[in-house]
Motif scaffolding. Structure first.
Motif, short mmCIF file in Angstrom:
data_model
loop_
_atom_site.label_atom_id
_atom_site.label_comp_id
_atom_site.label_asym_id
_atom_site.label_seq_id
_atom_site.Cartn_x
_atom_site.Cartn_y
_atom_site.Cartn_z
N THR A 6 8.19 0.98 3.04
CA THR A 6 9.03 1.50 1.97
C THR A 6 8.58 1.03 0.61
N GLY A 7 7.58 0.15 0.58
CA GLY A 7 7.16 -0.36 -0.71
C GLY A 7 7.86 -1.66 -1.07
N THR A 8 8.83 -2.09 -0.28
CA THR A 8 9.49 -3.35 -0.55
C THR A 8 8.74 -4.45 0.17
N GLY A 9 8.76 -5.64 -0.37
CA GLY A 9 8.05 -6.74 0.27
C GLY A 9 6.58 -6.71 -0.06
N THR A 10 5.80 -7.34 0.80
CA THR A 10 4.36 -7.41 0.58
C THR A 10 3.69 -6.22 1.24
N GLY A 11 2.95 -5.47 0.46
CA GLY A 11 2.24 -4.32 0.99
C GLY A 11 1.07 -4.73 1.85
N LYS A 12 0.59 -3.79 2.62
CA LYS A 12 -0.54 -4.02 3.52
C LYS A 12 -1.81 -3.42 2.92
N VAL A 13 -2.94 -3.89 3.42
CA VAL A 13 -4.23 -3.28 3.09
C VAL A 13 -4.53 -2.29 4.21
N ALA A 112 -0.61 -2.84 -6.86
CA ALA A 112 0.19 -2.05 -5.92
C ALA A 112 1.66 -2.43 -5.96
N ASP A 113 1.97 -3.56 -6.58
CA ASP A 113 3.36 -3.97 -6.82
C ASP A 113 4.21 -3.97 -5.55
N GLY A 114 3.71 -4.60 -4.49
CA GLY A 114 4.47 -4.72 -3.26
C GLY A 114 4.29 -3.57 -2.29
N LYS A 115 3.64 -2.50 -2.72
CA LYS A 115 3.36 -1.37 -1.83
C LYS A 115 1.98 -1.58 -1.19
N ASN A 116 1.57 -0.63 -0.38
CA ASN A 116 0.29 -0.72 0.31
C ASN A 116 -0.88 -0.47 -0.63
N LEU A 117 -1.98 -1.14 -0.33
CA LEU A 117 -3.26 -0.87 -0.98
C LEU A 117 -4.06 -0.02 -0.01
N ASP A 135 -5.30 -4.82 7.16
CA ASP A 135 -4.16 -4.97 8.06
C ASP A 135 -4.01 -3.79 9.01
N GLU A 136 -4.27 -2.58 8.50
CA GLU A 136 -4.07 -1.37 9.30
C GLU A 136 -5.16 -0.34 9.03
#
Length: 182
Positions: A6-13, A112-117, A135-136
């Protein structure tokens, strides 16, 4: 699709790839126009909403510049291009990075401000995978056989174990998602 983020928290690579059924992410001559025949940005709004920045290789950037403009642009947030040589003419829509890979990933993740890169480009993605920065992996398998082109991964990439966690059918496109086991 709840597992996109959802973009909250730490985003993934996330390595994001469209791929032909025979394993090519670009056709002969690095062509990628065939992707638009099957995959449009409006088909993947959850992925776009979860993405805050993109880190792209210079080759992918140059190929994308040569492609005809699409009706709906893919909004993946702030765009960074990792390159040894920035272009002579700046592109106001892109930040060119000439630093090392880890610094480039950190810079783009910050934007990315907490969203995925999202990582795009065969070489940059392979480098990130080799260094354990991913990460994914998100793959859109398209119903086409290209026969030649740029492979999903280079032969020099060592074994990387993945954990499948989602597959979705989007019309003719199959979306596969994997966690990179670390």
């Amino acid at each position: 699709m709840s597992d996109v983020g959802t973009g909250t928290g730490t985003g993934k690579v996330v390595v994001n790839r469209a791929m032909s059924l025979d394993g090519f992410i670009a056709g002969p001559g690095h062509s990628m126009d065939w992707i638009a025949d099957y995959l449009t940005p409006d088909a993947i709004p959850e992925v776009m909403a979860a993405t805050g920045a993109m880190l792209v290789g210079r080759g992918t950037y140059e190929v994308a510049k040569r492609m005809p403009a699409q009706d709906t642009a893919y909004d993946g947030g702030t765009q960074f291009v990792l390159t040894h040589r920035p272009p002579d003419e700046p592109d106001p829509a892109v930040t060119f990075l000439t630093c090392g890979l880890e610094e480039a990933v950190a810079t783009a993740r910050g934007a990315a401000d907490g969203k995925n890169l999202e990582i795009l480009g065969a070489d940059v993605a392979a480098q990130c995978l080799r260094r354990g920065l991913v990460d994914e992996i998100l793959v859109y398998v398209l119903p086409v056989l290209l026969g030649d082109g740029v492979r999903f991964s280079p032969p020099s990439l060592d074994r990387i174990d993945l954990e499948p966690f989602s597959n979705t059918q989007l019309g003719a496109v199959t979306m596969l998602r994997f966690r990179v086991r670390k």
